[in-house]
Design an enzyme around this catalytic site. Structure first.
Site, PDB file in Angstrom:
ATOM      1  N   GLY A 126      12.746   8.372 -36.974  1.00 13.47           N
ATOM      2  CA  GLY A 126      12.344   9.156 -35.810  1.00 13.47           C
ATOM      3  C   GLY A 126      13.274   8.980 -34.633  1.00 13.47           C
ATOM      4  O   GLY A 126      13.426   9.897 -33.814  1.00 13.47           O
ATOM      5  N   ALA A 127      13.914   7.809 -34.544  1.00 15.07           N
ATOM      6  CA  ALA A 127      14.842   7.570 -33.437  1.00 15.07           C
ATOM      7  C   ALA A 127      16.057   8.490 -33.542  1.00 15.07           C
ATOM      8  O   ALA A 127      16.580   8.963 -32.531  1.00 15.07           O
ATOM      9  CB  ALA A 127      15.282   6.112 -33.411  1.00 15.07           C
TER      10      ALA A 127
ATOM     11  N   GLY B 163       0.802  -1.218   0.000  1.00 22.81           N
ATOM     12  CA  GLY B 163       0.000   0.000   0.000  1.00 22.81           C
ATOM     13  C   GLY B 163       0.833   1.266   0.000  1.00 22.81           C
ATOM     14  O   GLY B 163       1.735   1.446  -0.817  1.00 22.81           O
ATOM     15  N   GLY B 164       0.533   2.147   0.962  1.00 23.01           N
ATOM     16  CA  GLY B 164       1.249   3.415   1.052  1.00 23.01           C
ATOM     17  C   GLY B 164       2.740   3.257   1.230  1.00 23.01           C
ATOM     18  O   GLY B 164       3.530   4.073   0.746  1.00 23.01           O
TER      19      GLY B 164
END
Length: 457
Positions: free
Chosen positions: A363-364, A130-131
């Site tokens: 694009g790389a 959890g936290g």
């Protein structure tokens, strides 16, 4: 007497972290054994720390627990000093209900408040749910110990009760799942002593805060000379281990890899050049030909931002066929994660130096610190290829028939060679270099840019 026994483990952990005889426990820490806080020195520099005490109420977080950690976080922030947390907790204290949740929320808020201002390091000493699991996830680095550390939103029993799914704690949140699959873990250690030793080493690469630079090591030892081209095959489609190249251009034994089991087609980590700490990013042709997928893109973008926050120059070694194509990657958000690399590099305010080793396509090429998005310096090896795509892919896309393939390939080869000259003449690349010049060129660039920064202050 019982409280004294319960305090032994947290105290032992913090004492092992600090230089001998330097740890001072904060006075307010002595009022509560559920978590201990204090300060000391690591490698001669001040560091704050806290350690949760699982032996008392499972290290559960209530208001007193949270307030104590928040107090030491505030002191660390005000002084501009790193903070290390040793985590072992069941999470929010159930008996305190909403007040425990409020306490955990305040811890979250403080982690964000410190983010990018002082280094935050988490060491997971057992199960955290959890936290207590979210808090480390909000820090800069997480260390997990094999077969000991566990991080999960909810434990196996709760998962089974809610979903019917059966799993062990290791399968749900162990070092392998978070090292290889989720990528939450940054370092995996074999035991407690190794983890603490690795934390001390990591701190030596980091500045005390976002206003300072990391300490320069006096030695700046050069690695044993080896021409890097002996590591990189001439054939552009042949794999090799980029780590071997990194080891030959950084100061001797100075490279520390981060997230080594996650997105193995990309390498990130810290290394030194003539004693100056830098962040290194590299494609790993040994896996997926160094292609960028969703996981690799996320790994790179997060690391760029961390380096920029803490004034660490970024060195990028590029050898990639491009972004990974396919339905799975597109549907997983490759465009979004790829765009995040562009944003991270464009926003980064530190020196950013690229060396194109062998291939830089599509694009790389743009995303991986090209001049177009703000690279400070770009070098390319004499044998490197730059283009919209590789020759093989271009031939398959453009050919009309088999007879035209050969002439098309010859034409594209000539174009690929011309691209390097064209890039140089237009300032897209600063210099074409021989492989053996790589280390020296990087050192010269880093030193020059460091002097410019000092003169600008």
């Amino acid at each position: 007497m019982e409280k004294d026994i319960a305090r032994v483990k947290p105290l032992e952990l913090i004492h092992k972290l600090m230089d001998e005889g330097t740890f001072v426990e904060l006075q307010e820490s002595m009022q509560e054994t559920n978590v201990l806080t204090g300060f000391g020195k690591v490698n001669g520099r001040r560091v704050y720390a806290f350690a949760q005490n699982f032996e008392t109420r499972g290290g559960s977080i209530d208001s007193a627990h949270a307030n104590k950690i928040i107090a030491v976080m505030d002191i660390a922030l005000n002084e501009g000093v790193p903070i290390v947390g040793f985590y072992h907790s069941v999470g929010a204290r159930i008996q305190d209900g909403i007040l425990a949740l409020d306490a955990v929320g305040k811890l979250f808020n403080h982690h964000v408040k410190l983010s990018g201002k002082i280094p935050q390091i988490s060491v997971i000493m057992g199960s955290c749910a959890g936290g207590a699991a979210y808090c480390p996830a909000l820090t800069d680095f997480i260390f997990m110990i094999e077969e000991k550390s566990k991080l999960f939103v909810t434990g196996p029993k709760v998962v089974q009760a809610i979903t019917g799914e059966r799993s062990t704690a290791e399968e749900l949140g162990g070092t392998k799942i978070h090292g290889k699959v989720s990528g939450i873990n940054h370092f995996e250690s074999s035991d407690e002593e190794s983890a603490i030793k690795d934390v001390r080493r990591l701190l030596s690469y980091l500045p005390q805060n976002h206003r300072e630079k990391s300490p320069r090591m006096v030695s700046g030892i050069s690695p044993k000379y080896l021409d890097p081209k002996n590591i990189v095959p001439v054939e552009s489609n042949k794999p090799y281990d980029m780590l071997k190249l990194i080891e030959k251009i950084v100061d001797n034994e100075s490279f520390i890899e981060i997230q080594k089991q996650y997105a193995k087609n990309t390498i990130i980590g810290f290394g030194r050049f003539n004693g100056i700490a830098c962040g290194l990013i590299a494609n790993q042709p040994k896996y997926l030909a160094g292609a960028l997928d969703v996981d690799a893109s996320e790994k790179i973008a997060c690391f760029i931002r961390l380096c920029s926050n803490f004034h660490l120059p970024i060195i990028l070694l590029e050898d990639t066929v491009g972004f990974m194509p396919g339905v799975r990657q597109e549907s997983s958000g490759l465009l979004r994660y790829g765009a995040d690399i562009v944003k991270a590099f464009a926003e980064a305010s530190v020196p950013k130096i690229t060396v194109i080793i062998r291939k830089a396509f599509g694009g790389a090429y743009i995303a991986l610190n090209s001049k177009a998005i703000g690279a400070t310096r770009v070098y390319a090896w004499t044998t490197s290829e730059i283009g919209v795509m590789g020759i093989g892919a271009a031939v398959n896309l453009l050919k009309k028939d088999s007879a035209s393939s050969e002439s098309l390939e010859r034409s594209l080869n000539r174009g690929m060679e011309a691209n390097l000259e064209l890039a140089l003449s237009h300032g897209v690349i600063d210099e074409v270099i021989e492989p053996y010049e790589t280390r020296q060129k990087l050192i010269e660039a880093i030193e020059e840019l460091r002097k410019r920064e000092q003169l600008a202050v």
